[in-house]
Design a protein around this motif. Structure first.
Motif, mmCIF file in Angstrom:
data_model
loop_
_atom_site.group_PDB
_atom_site.id
_atom_site.type_symbol
_atom_site.label_atom_id
_atom_site.label_comp_id
_atom_site.label_asym_id
_atom_site.label_seq_id
_atom_site.Cartn_x
_atom_site.Cartn_y
_atom_site.Cartn_z
ATOM 1 N N THR A 1 1.816 -9.305 2.566
ATOM 2 C CA THR A 1 2.287 -7.976 2.252
ATOM 3 C C THR A 1 3.003 -7.585 3.654
ATOM 4 O O THR A 1 2.993 -7.903 4.566
ATOM 5 C CB THR A 1 1.442 -6.745 1.776
ATOM 6 O OG1 THR A 1 0.603 -6.559 2.794
ATOM 7 C CG2 THR A 1 0.784 -7.238 0.677
ATOM 8 N N ALA A 2 3.985 -6.208 3.441
ATOM 9 C CA ALA A 2 4.462 -5.835 4.602
ATOM 10 C C ALA A 2 3.691 -5.336 5.692
ATOM 11 O O ALA A 2 4.038 -5.464 6.801
ATOM 12 C CB ALA A 2 5.292 -4.487 4.072
ATOM 13 N N GLU A 3 2.178 -5.181 5.288
ATOM 14 C CA GLU A 3 1.224 -4.809 6.351
ATOM 15 C C GLU A 3 0.663 -5.868 6.945
ATOM 16 O O GLU A 3 -0.363 -5.911 7.865
ATOM 17 C CB GLU A 3 0.060 -4.022 5.782
ATOM 18 C CG GLU A 3 0.316 -2.376 5.368
ATOM 19 C CD GLU A 3 0.840 -2.544 3.892
ATOM 20 O OE1 GLU A 3 0.898 -3.533 3.199
ATOM 21 O OE2 GLU A 3 1.325 -1.400 3.452
ATOM 22 N N GLY A 4 1.108 -7.136 6.530
ATOM 23 C CA GLY A 4 0.559 -8.523 6.841
ATOM 24 C C GLY A 4 -0.722 -8.750 6.130
ATOM 25 O O GLY A 4 -1.393 -9.702 6.786
ATOM 26 N N SER B 1 5.255 -0.727 8.881
ATOM 27 C CA SER B 1 4.060 -1.222 8.030
ATOM 28 C C SER B 1 3.262 -2.256 8.837
ATOM 29 O O SER B 1 2.135 -2.277 8.717
ATOM 30 C CB SER B 1 4.663 -1.788 6.715
ATOM 31 O OG SER B 1 5.301 -1.016 5.843
ATOM 32 N N ILE B 2 3.768 -3.121 9.405
ATOM 33 C CA ILE B 2 3.056 -4.354 10.076
ATOM 34 C C ILE B 2 2.141 -3.398 11.262
ATOM 35 O O ILE B 2 1.132 -4.196 11.432
ATOM 36 C CB ILE B 2 3.885 -5.492 10.476
ATOM 37 C CG1 ILE B 2 2.933 -6.511 11.057
ATOM 38 C CG2 ILE B 2 5.194 -5.331 11.611
ATOM 39 C CD1 ILE B 2 2.295 -7.335 10.102
ATOM 40 N N ASP C 1 14.461 -3.909 10.408
ATOM 41 C CA ASP C 1 13.810 -3.285 9.492
ATOM 42 C C ASP C 1 12.713 -2.312 9.658
ATOM 43 O O ASP C 1 11.745 -2.619 10.265
ATOM 44 C CB ASP C 1 13.263 -4.107 8.311
ATOM 45 C CG ASP C 1 12.353 -3.588 7.242
ATOM 46 O OD1 ASP C 1 12.324 -2.413 7.375
ATOM 47 O OD2 ASP C 1 11.858 -4.497 6.505
ATOM 48 N N GLU C 2 13.210 -1.042 9.770
ATOM 49 C CA GLU C 2 12.364 0.132 10.389
ATOM 50 C C GLU C 2 10.867 0.265 9.445
ATOM 51 O O GLU C 2 10.043 0.242 9.983
ATOM 52 C CB GLU C 2 12.947 1.396 10.345
ATOM 53 C CG GLU C 2 12.203 2.414 11.151
ATOM 54 C CD GLU C 2 13.200 3.576 11.234
ATOM 55 O OE1 GLU C 2 14.500 3.504 11.076
ATOM 56 O OE2 GLU C 2 12.709 4.654 12.035
ATOM 57 N N LEU D 1 0.963 -1.145 -0.217
ATOM 58 C CA LEU D 1 -0.049 -0.004 0.003
ATOM 59 C C LEU D 1 0.843 1.305 -0.134
ATOM 60 O O LEU D 1 0.543 2.446 -0.733
ATOM 61 C CB LEU D 1 -0.837 0.076 1.200
ATOM 62 C CG LEU D 1 -1.943 -1.015 1.257
ATOM 63 C CD1 LEU D 1 -2.846 -0.889 2.320
ATOM 64 C CD2 LEU D 1 -2.615 -0.886 -0.042
ATOM 65 N N SER D 2 1.921 1.096 0.702
ATOM 66 C CA SER D 2 2.941 2.590 0.838
ATOM 67 C C SER D 2 3.357 2.679 -0.700
ATOM 68 O O SER D 2 3.561 4.000 -0.938
ATOM 69 C CB SER D 2 4.201 2.104 1.632
ATOM 70 O OG SER D 2 4.675 1.037 1.220
ATOM 71 N N GLU D 3 3.716 1.725 -1.434
ATOM 72 C CA GLU D 3 4.071 1.906 -2.957
ATOM 73 C C GLU D 3 2.882 2.520 -3.897
ATOM 74 O O GLU D 3 2.913 3.212 -4.655
ATOM 75 C CB GLU D 3 4.421 0.477 -3.456
ATOM 76 C CG GLU D 3 5.834 0.070 -3.290
ATOM 77 C CD GLU D 3 6.861 1.212 -3.951
ATOM 78 O OE1 GLU D 3 7.288 1.867 -3.477
ATOM 79 O OE2 GLU D 3 6.982 0.687 -5.243
#
Ligand SMILES: NC(=O)c1ccc[n+]([C@@H]2O[C@H](COP(=O)([O-])OP(=O)(O)OC[C@H]3O[C@@H](n4cnc5c(N)ncnc54)[C@H](OP(=O)(O)O)[C@@H]3O)[C@@H](O)[C@H]2O)c1
Lengths: 283, 269
Positions: free
Chosen positions: A102-105, B39-40, B33-34, A64-66
């Motif tokens: 994803t990175a957000e899980g 993000s998580i 990893d910051e 999502l950040s992308e």
């Protein structure tokens, strides 16, 4: 000149759609996941049509950040050129064999196939508004026969890759429905294209042996990706926005009964929370 | 329930964090990893109604760990569970790797794990049961040429945690060792599973089930969890055959598989 943004324009259906639209005189901005795939797609398109108005940006839309980052880039680009967006084609998609996040899980098929489109469309809404633009989702016939697993949309209890795919395509369809419910009166319309079975490599990328071999067999029965491209062009070409909603082979087609305004609203609420946005605030 | 997770922004760490959040546990997450960590955190808070605290830390640095512990102590945080997920591997033969890379395998997988386990154990909540999970690997069951340092580091974890489990019994704490086969967590791991063909598919465990069963088993007080019937059978076979034979056999298999995906970057396993 009308500008169209196409996600997943580096191969398969998205690539052929980009090719057809540039031929018809549209300016196309394509998105792919890597710089390499983007530059190779751009080269191929220019080889086919040296006067094509086309450029690419790369972003891993699964994150999502992308999506947020690339939306900013796109807005700046559009501002610098024509100042509006005629159509947004949300087409990037993937198939997975396993529960991957994803990175957000967030589950990856849900995140790329649906959530990325939900967020990107939101970010580009001001640009679409200016041109009373169109949003086109790449759906799939496979959305029929499943329901949204509301209590576990990421299917994290017991993952079924095929179900995750189908559900993501149902969400795409519900999203388009919800967009029309909210914005059709304001001139923005959303459509779903059901491409049918198409011969692309979607099932052979980052998948395990089983999914890989099933898809390698199945895709031989598919049509060329240039076929569904015609339906996207058809929807872009109509001067007055088409009144239908779900299209296959340039014609309206039936879609799942689950695609109701009520379910669409429910999906909006859930996805707004997952993306940290509010669609109601864009106008 | 307050849960401390290391390696929280990697594939398995994220899956376990999601599983804990689903159960309503409060989380304290750490990773080097910051961006991944924020993000998580964002993902969990949007999805679940849980408190998630994060702190970037390099577990191989005592100083960095001390700084993180200072944060814990400032908030007088006490924990009920520690999930030791951070770990890494570098593919390829021992001599072809960079010297400091092979050393790093032991520094991260072993030294850092000991450091953080000691630190968190002494910050456990008193008066209630404490749970620790270590991530070993199916690789700990065999000597594995071409993954020599990694397999040995996982063997260390297996033996250490089995002994620690006994030591901690009087303290009302229990230790679970997770020994998974393949877990499809990163694109690189997926590539390596693909390279092993059908075999790769068969020894791969579904991440979502491993995550939820790991918590179930930890809470039940089990001491080892090898997901998947085939993997359990393999681990028994590994004990029955002389270790040199196993090494010779695995060398053949890995050298073939690795030809297909050699020179992988750092992968978190
Ligand atoms: N093939 C079929 O039979 C069929 C049927 C119904 C619906 N569909 C849908 O059609 C759409 C296109 O699929 P296709 O069959 O044309 O497959 P494809 O050739 O694999 O195309 C997928 C496209 O998505 C992009 N993409 C993948 N992961 C991405 C990521 N993380 N970030 C940004 N872009 C990413 C790819 O870009 P890169 O190459 O740069 O990674 C590529 O351009 C999908 O939504 C699919 O669900 C396909």
């Amino acid at each position: 000149m009308k500008t169209v943004v196409i996600t997943g324009a580096t191969s398969g259906i998205g690539f052929e759609t980009a090719s057809l639209l540039t031929e018809k005189g549209y300016e196309v901005i394509g998105i792919g996941s890597s710089a390499e795939s983007c530059s190779s797609a751009e080269k191929q398109l220019l080889l086919r049509n040296p006067s094509a108005q086309v450029r690419f940006y790369n972003a891993d839309l699964m994150q999502l950040s992308e999506v947020s980052r690339i939306a900013k880039v796109l807005k700046e680009d559009l501002e610098a050129h024509c100042g509006n967006l005629y159509a947004l084609i949300n087409n990037a998609g993937c198939v997975r064999s396993w529960y991957m996040t994803t990175a957000e899980g967030y589950e990856q098929q849900f995140s790329l196939n649906f959530l990325a489109a939900f967020l990107l469309t939101y970010e580009l809404m001001p640009m679409l508004k200016k041109s009373r633009g169109r949003v086109i989702m790449t759906g799939s016939k496979s959305h029929k026969g499943v329901n949204v697993h509301w209590d576990d949309v990421m299917l994290s209890k017991c993952y079924n890759p095929l179900l995750a795919y189908k559900q993501s395509k149902l969400c795409d369809t519900l999203f388009a429905k919800g967009l029309n419910d909210m914005f059709a009166a304001k001139g923005i319309r959303a459509y779903v294209v059901d491409p049918g079975l198409v011969k692309t490599d979607i099932g052979n990328r980052k998948t395990g042996a089983l999914v890989n071999s099933i898809w390698s067999f199945r895709k031989h029965f598919g049509k060329a990706p240039s076929e569904p491209a015609k339906t996207y062009a058809f929807l872009c070409e109509q001067q007055i926005e088409p009144k239908g909603f779900y299209y296959h082979n340039c014609r309206e087609n039936a879609y799942s009964k689950v695609v109701t305004s009520e379910n669409a609203a429910r999906l909006f609420k859930l996805s707004e929370r997952l993306c940290g946005i509010r669609y109601g605030e864009v106008f | 329930m307050n849960v401390f997770i290391t390696g929280a922004s990697g594939g398995l760490g994220r899956a376990l964090a999601v599983e804990c959040a689903k159960r309503g546990y409060n989380l304290f997450l750490t990773d080097v990893d910051e961006d991944g960590l924020s993000s998580i955190k964002r993902g969990l808070e949007r999805r679940f109604n849980v408190t998630t605290a994060t702190c970037v830390s390099d577990l191989t640095s005592p100083q960095s760990v001390d700084e993180m512990l200072a944060v814990l102590d400032k908030h007088r945080l006490r924990l009920d569970m520690l999930l030791n997920i951070a770990g890494l591997d570098f593919e390829g033969s021992f001599i072809k790797r960079e010297r400091e890379e092979v050393v790093k395998i032991a520094t991260v997988n072993n030294a850092a794990t000991l450091r953080i386990t000691h630190a968190i154990l002494s910050r456990r909540k008193h008066g209630s049961r404490f749970f620790i999970v270590f991530v070993s690997s199916l690789a700990s069951m065999f000597p594995i040429p071409l993954k020599a340092a990694y397999a040995a580091s996982k063997r260390f974890i297996l033996d250490f945690s089995t002994s620690l489990n006994q030591e901690l019994k009087p303290l009302n704490a229990s230790v679970l060792t997770l020994c998974p086969g393949g877990l499809a967590t990163t694109p690189d791991v997926v590539k390596s599973i693909e390279a092993q063909g059908l075999w790769g598919g068969l020894t791969t465990n579904p991440l979502e089930l491993v995550a939820s069963r790991t918590l179930d088993k930890a809470l039940k007080g089990s001491c080892i969890y090898i997901p998947g019937l085939l993997n359990r059978v393999l681990s028994i076979i590994g004990k029955a055959i002389p270790r040199q034979w196993v090494a010779a056999l695995l060398y053949k298999r890995w050298s073939n598989a690795q030809k297909q995906w050699l020179n992988l970057p750092e992968t978190i396993l």
